[in-house]
Design an enzyme around this catalytic site. Structure first.
Site, mmCIF file in Angstrom:
data_model
loop_
_atom_site.group_PDB
_atom_site.id
_atom_site.type_symbol
_atom_site.label_atom_id
_atom_site.label_comp_id
_atom_site.label_asym_id
_atom_site.label_seq_id
_atom_site.Cartn_x
_atom_site.Cartn_y
_atom_site.Cartn_z
ATOM 1 N N TYR A 64 0.819 -1.215 0.000
ATOM 2 C CA TYR A 64 0.000 0.000 0.000
ATOM 3 C C TYR A 64 0.854 1.266 0.000
ATOM 4 C CZ TYR A 64 -4.430 -2.281 -0.070
ATOM 5 O OH TYR A 64 -5.509 -3.001 -0.507
ATOM 6 N N VAL A 100 -9.548 3.812 -5.409
ATOM 7 C CA VAL A 100 -9.247 4.308 -4.065
ATOM 8 C C VAL A 100 -8.280 5.495 -4.135
ATOM 9 C CG1 VAL A 100 -9.601 2.031 -3.001
ATOM 10 C CG2 VAL A 100 -7.319 2.638 -3.827
ATOM 11 N N ASP A 101 -8.080 6.039 -5.372
ATOM 12 C CA ASP A 101 -6.943 6.931 -5.598
ATOM 13 C C ASP A 101 -7.238 8.418 -5.482
ATOM 14 O OD1 ASP A 101 -8.288 7.538 -7.996
ATOM 15 O OD2 ASP A 101 -7.061 6.170 -9.197
ATOM 16 N N HIS A 116 -14.970 1.134 -2.771
ATOM 17 C CA HIS A 116 -13.914 0.302 -2.168
ATOM 18 C C HIS A 116 -12.996 1.088 -1.243
ATOM 19 C CE1 HIS A 116 -14.422 -2.742 -5.733
ATOM 20 N NE2 HIS A 116 -15.350 -2.867 -4.818
ATOM 21 N N CYS A 127 -10.361 0.341 17.695
ATOM 22 C CA CYS A 127 -11.456 1.270 18.035
ATOM 23 C C CYS A 127 -12.242 1.703 16.798
ATOM 24 C CB CYS A 127 -10.926 2.488 18.793
ATOM 25 S SG CYS A 127 -9.988 3.637 17.768
ATOM 26 N N THR A 184 -13.395 -0.778 -16.222
ATOM 27 C CA THR A 184 -13.464 -1.851 -15.227
ATOM 28 C C THR A 184 -13.627 -3.185 -15.937
ATOM 29 O OG1 THR A 184 -14.626 -2.708 -13.276
ATOM 30 C CG2 THR A 184 -15.957 -1.451 -14.839
ATOM 31 N N ASN A 209 -13.974 0.856 -22.789
ATOM 32 C CA ASN A 209 -12.844 0.041 -22.330
ATOM 33 C C ASN A 209 -11.907 -0.164 -23.525
ATOM 34 O OD1 ASN A 209 -11.209 -2.236 -21.226
ATOM 35 N ND2 ASN A 209 -12.787 -2.268 -19.651
ATOM 36 N N ALA A 227 -10.154 5.555 -22.423
ATOM 37 C CA ALA A 227 -11.116 6.502 -21.833
ATOM 38 C C ALA A 227 -10.676 7.952 -22.028
ATOM 39 C CB ALA A 227 -11.285 6.198 -20.341
HETATM 40 C C1 BJW Z 1 -8.959 0.850 -19.688
HETATM 41 C C2 BJW Z 1 -7.850 1.629 -19.920
HETATM 42 C C3 BJW Z 1 -8.093 2.868 -20.492
HETATM 43 C C4 BJW Z 1 -7.136 -0.168 -19.021
HETATM 44 N N1 BJW Z 1 -9.346 3.247 -20.773
HETATM 45 N N2 BJW Z 1 -10.191 1.238 -19.970
HETATM 46 C C5 BJW Z 1 -20.779 -12.903 -6.456
HETATM 47 C C6 BJW Z 1 -21.559 -11.945 -5.843
HETATM 48 C C7 BJW Z 1 -21.046 -11.146 -4.813
HETATM 49 C C8 BJW Z 1 -19.737 -11.296 -4.381
HETATM 50 C C9 BJW Z 1 -18.959 -12.251 -4.981
HETATM 51 C C10 BJW Z 1 -19.469 -13.052 -5.997
HETATM 52 N N3 BJW Z 1 -18.500 -13.869 -6.391
HETATM 53 C C11 BJW Z 1 -17.404 -13.603 -5.639
HETATM 54 C C12 BJW Z 1 -17.646 -12.623 -4.764
HETATM 55 C C13 BJW Z 1 -16.703 -12.073 -3.770
HETATM 56 C C14 BJW Z 1 -15.782 -10.997 -4.256
HETATM 57 C C15 BJW Z 1 -15.582 -11.038 -5.770
HETATM 58 O O1 BJW Z 1 -16.160 -10.310 -6.529
HETATM 59 N N4 BJW Z 1 -14.676 -11.877 -6.216
HETATM 60 C C16 BJW Z 1 -14.383 -12.007 -7.647
HETATM 61 C C17 BJW Z 1 -12.893 -11.944 -7.874
HETATM 62 C C18 BJW Z 1 -15.040 -13.239 -8.181
HETATM 63 N N5 BJW Z 1 -16.324 -9.700 -3.876
HETATM 64 C C19 BJW Z 1 -16.127 -9.228 -2.656
HETATM 65 O O2 BJW Z 1 -15.549 -9.890 -1.802
HETATM 66 C C20 BJW Z 1 -16.714 -7.870 -2.329
HETATM 67 N N6 BJW Z 1 -17.478 -7.937 -1.162
HETATM 68 C C21 BJW Z 1 -18.622 -8.618 -1.116
HETATM 69 O O3 BJW Z 1 -19.117 -9.142 -2.078
HETATM 70 O O4 BJW Z 1 -19.182 -8.648 0.116
HETATM 71 C C22 BJW Z 1 -20.240 -9.535 0.402
HETATM 72 C C23 BJW Z 1 -20.415 -9.507 1.905
HETATM 73 C C24 BJW Z 1 -21.617 -9.090 2.425
HETATM 74 C C25 BJW Z 1 -21.781 -9.052 3.807
HETATM 75 C C26 BJW Z 1 -20.717 -9.423 4.641
HETATM 76 C C27 BJW Z 1 -19.511 -9.814 4.112
HETATM 77 C C28 BJW Z 1 -19.348 -9.857 2.720
HETATM 78 C C29 BJW Z 1 -15.584 -6.869 -2.030
HETATM 79 C C30 BJW Z 1 -14.718 -6.603 -3.212
HETATM 80 C C31 BJW Z 1 -13.551 -5.711 -2.825
HETATM 81 C C32 BJW Z 1 -12.594 -5.484 -3.967
HETATM 82 N N7 BJW Z 1 -11.415 -4.824 -3.489
HETATM 83 C C33 BJW Z 1 -10.378 -4.446 -4.430
HETATM 84 C C34 BJW Z 1 -9.178 -3.877 -3.627
HETATM 85 C C35 BJW Z 1 -9.516 -2.475 -3.104
HETATM 86 C C36 BJW Z 1 -8.418 -1.878 -2.321
HETATM 87 C C37 BJW Z 1 -7.202 -1.559 -3.127
HETATM 88 O O5 BJW Z 1 -7.251 -0.797 -4.109
HETATM 89 O O6 BJW Z 1 -6.165 -2.082 -2.762
HETATM 90 O O7 BJW Z 1 -10.879 -3.448 -5.334
HETATM 91 S S1 BJW Z 1 -9.891 -5.746 -5.527
HETATM 92 C C38 BJW Z 1 -9.638 -4.722 -6.938
HETATM 93 O O8 BJW Z 1 -10.570 -5.084 -7.983
HETATM 94 C C39 BJW Z 1 -10.015 -3.304 -6.487
HETATM 95 C C40 BJW Z 1 -10.788 -2.803 -7.673
HETATM 96 O O9 BJW Z 1 -11.616 -1.724 -7.310
HETATM 97 C C41 BJW Z 1 -11.533 -4.024 -8.123
HETATM 98 C C42 BJW Z 1 -12.034 -3.948 -9.532
HETATM 99 O O10 BJW Z 1 -10.992 -3.874 -10.443
HETATM 100 P P1 BJW Z 1 -11.153 -2.988 -11.754
HETATM 101 O O11 BJW Z 1 -11.311 -1.563 -11.399
HETATM 102 O O12 BJW Z 1 -12.197 -3.568 -12.611
HETATM 103 O O13 BJW Z 1 -9.688 -3.140 -12.391
HETATM 104 P P2 BJW Z 1 -9.110 -4.282 -13.363
HETATM 105 O O14 BJW Z 1 -7.636 -4.192 -13.288
HETATM 106 O O15 BJW Z 1 -9.734 -5.578 -13.117
HETATM 107 O O16 BJW Z 1 -9.605 -3.830 -14.801
HETATM 108 C C43 BJW Z 1 -9.136 -2.647 -15.423
HETATM 109 C C44 BJW Z 1 -9.924 -2.490 -16.713
HETATM 110 O O17 BJW Z 1 -9.540 -1.255 -17.295
HETATM 111 C C45 BJW Z 1 -9.618 -3.591 -17.763
HETATM 112 O O18 BJW Z 1 -10.861 -4.071 -18.264
HETATM 113 C C46 BJW Z 1 -8.830 -2.841 -18.842
HETATM 114 O O19 BJW Z 1 -9.097 -3.333 -20.140
HETATM 115 C C47 BJW Z 1 -9.373 -1.442 -18.684
HETATM 116 N N8 BJW Z 1 -8.484 -0.371 -19.113
HETATM 117 N N9 BJW Z 1 -6.711 0.903 -19.501
HETATM 118 C C48 BJW Z 1 -10.369 2.362 -20.513
HETATM 119 N N10 BJW Z 1 -7.050 3.679 -20.788
HETATM 120 ZN ZN ZN Z 2 -7.801 3.017 17.769
#
Ligand code: BJW
Ligand code: ZN
Length: 242
Positions: A64, A100-101, A116, A127, A184, A209, A227
């Site tokens: 991080y 998150v940026d 996120h 706490c 995304t 995308n 984008a």
């Molecule tokens: C361009 C470009 C340009 C490049 N122009 N485009 C089904 C239902 C519900 C949940 C689940 C489910 N199956 C599995 C789950 C669980 C899980 C999940 O989704 N897992 C999958 C991997 C299958 N989800 C979770 O756990 C979530 N929580 C949840 O569901 O809670 C339920 C619950 C309820 C009650 C109690 C307890 C639990 C939480 C998800 C958290 C994700 N966190 C992260 C890290 C954040 C912190 C950090 O930054 O360090 O979030 S993971 C990471 O992925 C980050 C991102 O926000 C997220 C999405 O990624 P993103 O933005 O799509 O990026 P990339 O790299 O994947 O894609 C980039 C895209 O850009 C590409 O397509 C490129 O082509 C494109 N691109 N240049 C336009 N110039």
């Molecule tokens: Zn504290």
């Protein structure tokens, strides 16, 4: 295709936007997946889960801190600024970001909700206190005044997303005319479900995308282009008409 997007947007009064890591790629911030993605060398389960933090908080903090450093030096790009123009143009506008940026806020977007969390905030494991990163001594392991270990205030896999953010977003989406989904991969839930939710509400969907994704087959218009190139073009046509 861009013409179709412009046509849809010209007739709309309210716009919902979902962004992901791709929008910040042109600011030099690595995305998560793909050939240059952050998880090419590390697996997500080594870094972005509560279990990983419990197992090795030093490694997670190191990752991080490295990302905070890259992000601090980055600047918003034309795609971020184009969204500010769209916010000023539409009567109703909501930007939901998975990023998150802080770059949307730094570009000047106002109505932004973070799904996120934010990499520049910490949260105390004991706490629950949320604070700005600059108040934490992060050169080593950061601790709260109460003695608890601090973690980044972001949402990891297996953790619940902020319910208020989700509810407000879905309420807005249900009344929106158009949804733009940008930079995304559509892999991570619940954000990955947004195109289908939009469709069920009768909201027109536009995806931007650089390559087809898991959600491409669900959207009304798919634009395969960086984008930062396509959004300013859209803004020019849509905003100038009125
Ligand atoms: C361009 C470009 C340009 C490049 N122009 N485009 C089904 C239902 C519900 C949940 C689940 C489910 N199956 C599995 C789950 C669980 C899980 C999940 O989704 N897992 C999958 C991997 C299958 N989800 C979770 O756990 C979530 N929580 C949840 O569901 O809670 C339920 C619950 C309820 C009650 C109690 C307890 C639990 C939480 C998800 C958290 C994700 N966190 C992260 C890290 C954040 C912190 C950090 O930054 O360090 O979030 S993971 C990471 O992925 C980050 C991102 O926000 C997220 C999405 O990624 P993103 O933005 O799509 O990026 P990339 O790299 O994947 O894609 C980039 C895209 O850009 C590409 O397509 C490129 O082509 C494109 N691109 N240049 C336009 N110039
Ligand atoms: Zn504290």
């Amino acid at each position: 295709m861009i013409e179709n997007a412009i046509k849809i947007l010209k007739n709309a009064k309210s716009l919902f936007v979902l962004t992901g890591a791709g929008i910040s790629a042109e600011s030099g911030i690595p995305t998560f997946r793909g050939k240059d993605g952050l998880w090419k060398n590390y697996s997500a389960t080594d870094l972005a889960t509560p279990e990983a933090f419990n197992r090795n908080p030093e490694l997670v903090w190191e990752w991080y801190r490295w990302r905070q450093d890259i992000i601090s030096k980055a600047e918003p790009n034309p795609a971020h600024y184009a969204l500010v123009d769209l916010e000023n143009h539409f009567e109703k506008f909501l930007l939901l970001t998975q990023n998150v940026d802080n770059l949307h806020q730094r570009a000047g977007s106002k109505n932004v909700l973070e799904l996120h969390g934010n990499i520049f905030r910490t949260r105390c494991l004991k706490c629950g206190r949320i604070d700005k990163i600059e108040n934490a001594r992060i050169e080593k392991m950061p601790y709260c005044n109460c003695g608890g270990l601090l973690r980044p205030d972001v949402v990891w896999f297996g953790e619940a997303i902020p319910q208020d953010v989700w509810q407000e977003s879905m309420k807005f989406l249900s009344n929106a005319a158009v949804a733009i989904i940008r930079g995304t991969s559509g892999v991570v839930w619940p954000a990955a479900g947004i195109p289908e939710i939009a469709k069920n509400y009768g909201v027109k969907t536009i995806e931007i995308n650089i390559e087809p994704t898991l959600i491409t087959s669900l959207v009304d218009v798919s634009i395969i282009s960086p984008a930062g190139k396509v959004l300013p073009e859209i803004v020019k046509s849509v905003v100038n008409i009125n």
